[in-house]
Enzyme design. Structure first.
Site, PDB file in Angstrom:
ATOM      1  N   GLY A  73       0.848  -1.101   0.158  1.00 35.10           N
ATOM      2  CA  GLY A  73      -0.013  -0.266  -0.061  1.00 35.10           C
ATOM      3  C   GLY A  73       0.839   1.223   0.042  1.00 35.10           C
ATOM      4  N   CYS A  81       5.739  -5.506  -0.434  1.00 27.06           N
ATOM      5  CA  CYS A  81       6.052  -3.938  -0.930  1.00 27.06           C
ATOM      6  C   CYS A  81       6.079  -3.192   0.186  1.00 27.06           C
ATOM      7  CB  CYS A  81       4.825  -3.810  -1.803  1.00 27.06           C
ATOM      8  SG  CYS A  81       5.298  -2.784  -3.124  1.00 27.06           S
ATOM      9  N   ARG A 106      12.396   3.623  -1.400  1.00 25.94           N
ATOM     10  CA  ARG A 106      10.877   3.588  -1.439  1.00 25.94           C
ATOM     11  C   ARG A 106      10.984   4.010  -2.947  1.00 25.94           C
ATOM     12  NH1 ARG A 106       7.799   7.439   1.194  1.00 25.94           N
ATOM     13  NH2 ARG A 106       6.035   6.481   0.099  1.00 25.94           N
ATOM     14  N   HIS A 128       3.973  -7.912  -5.386  1.00 20.74           N
ATOM     15  CA  HIS A 128       2.582  -8.276  -4.633  1.00 20.74           C
ATOM     16  C   HIS A 128       2.354  -9.729  -4.964  1.00 20.74           C
ATOM     17  CE1 HIS A 128       1.160  -4.436  -3.307  1.00 20.74           C
ATOM     18  NE2 HIS A 128       1.918  -3.946  -4.010  1.00 20.74           N
ATOM     19  N   GLU A 144      -0.078 -11.564  -3.898  1.00 24.83           N
ATOM     20  CA  GLU A 144      -1.587 -11.696  -3.718  1.00 24.83           C
ATOM     21  C   GLU A 144      -2.310 -11.204  -4.828  1.00 24.83           C
ATOM     22  OE1 GLU A 144       0.287  -9.149  -2.463  1.00 24.83           O
ATOM     23  OE2 GLU A 144      -0.919  -7.427  -2.672  1.00 24.83           O
TER      24      GLU A 144
HETATM   25  N1  GLN Z   1       5.202   3.173  -2.966  1.00 30.36           N
HETATM   26  C1  GLN Z   1       4.744   2.370  -1.788  1.00 30.36           C
HETATM   27  C2  GLN Z   1       5.442   3.005  -0.616  1.00 30.36           C
HETATM   28  O1  GLN Z   1       6.385   3.766  -0.570  1.00 30.36           O
HETATM   29  C3  GLN Z   1       4.902   1.030  -1.657  1.00 30.36           C
HETATM   30  C4  GLN Z   1       4.154   0.480  -3.070  1.00 30.36           C
HETATM   31  C5  GLN Z   1       3.271  -0.841  -2.864  1.00 30.36           C
HETATM   32  O2  GLN Z   1       3.259  -1.182  -1.524  1.00 30.36           O
HETATM   33  N2  GLN Z   1       2.730  -1.406  -3.645  1.00 30.36           N
HETATM   34  O3  GLN Z   1       5.175   2.607   0.544  1.00 30.36           O
END
Ligand code: GLN
Length: 194
Positions: free
Chosen positions: A48, A84, A107, A171, A173
């Site tokens: 997320g 992620c 990130r 991901h 899932e």
């Molecule tokens: N860009 C998100 C972050 O920095 C991570 C992306 C993801 O979980 N799909 O937290």
């Protein structure tokens, strides 16, 4: 369950449970009380937005995040799947107590949302390829000790394991392939029986 791709993890866990014929009970965690009032045998930290997760998880009405990090440190054998943003929280918990896996992470290292991509991942854990879905993904730095690497995509490390904690920059899932979810359930069963 504070933010992110969490509901798809629930359906993946249910599918994995049916496949490996191990019954499970899924507990949704939003507050520290929900964590401390139940017996948790395995944990998923979803993808997320890690900034949003830090904000909501540290808010006084939740306090899930600081308690979860401490709980993980006190229960180092618990199987964990961080995907992620979940991998970002494990590698960079920002609670002043050090990372939970042996890797540092950047990130949004592949660029913006438009630079999201799918690519084949090779995973040592199952000795086969796995469909990698990378959404504004983070990137592990090259400091990961080779014994901690569980998944690669070309030259890149995309999966890291420490004890029973696995952090993936993609991901699983969303792929329809529930091998990592099966690993989590089977690992929890082994520990419970051990
Ligand atoms: N860009 C998100 C972050 O920095 C991570 C992306 C993801 O979980 N799909 O937290």
């Amino acid at each position: 369950m504070l933010q992110g791709a969490r509901h798809v993890h629930i359906s993946s866990l249910n599918k994995a449970s049916r496949e490996c014929k191990i019954p499970i009970k899924i507990v949704e965690l939003r507050t520290s009380l929900e964590l401390l009032n139940q017996d948790i045998d395995a944990l998923i930290i979803p993808g997320g937005e890690s900034t949003t997760m830090r904000l909501t998880g540290n808010s006084p009405s939740s306090l899930l995040l600081p308690n979860l990090l401490d709980w993980l440190r006190n229960n180092s054998n618990i199987p964990v799947l961080g995907t992620c943003a979940g991998a970002i929280l494990l590698a960079d918990p920002q609670d002043g107590k050090g990372p939970l896996i042996n890797a540092s992470i950047d990130r949004n290292a592949y660029g913006r949302q438009i630079n999201s991509f799918q690519a084949e991942v090779m995973t040592k854990l199952f000795d086969r390829t796995f469909p990698g879905i990378f959404i504004r993904a983070p990137r592990f730095n090259s400091d990961v000790p080779s014994e901690n690497i569980v998944a690669t995509c070309g030259d890149e490390v995309v999966g890291v394991r420490k004890d029973n904690k696995i952090a993936l920059t993609f991901h699983p899932e969303l792929s329809g392939d529930v091998a990592f979810h099966r690993w989590l359930i089977e690992q929890a069963k082994t520990i419970m029986e051990g």
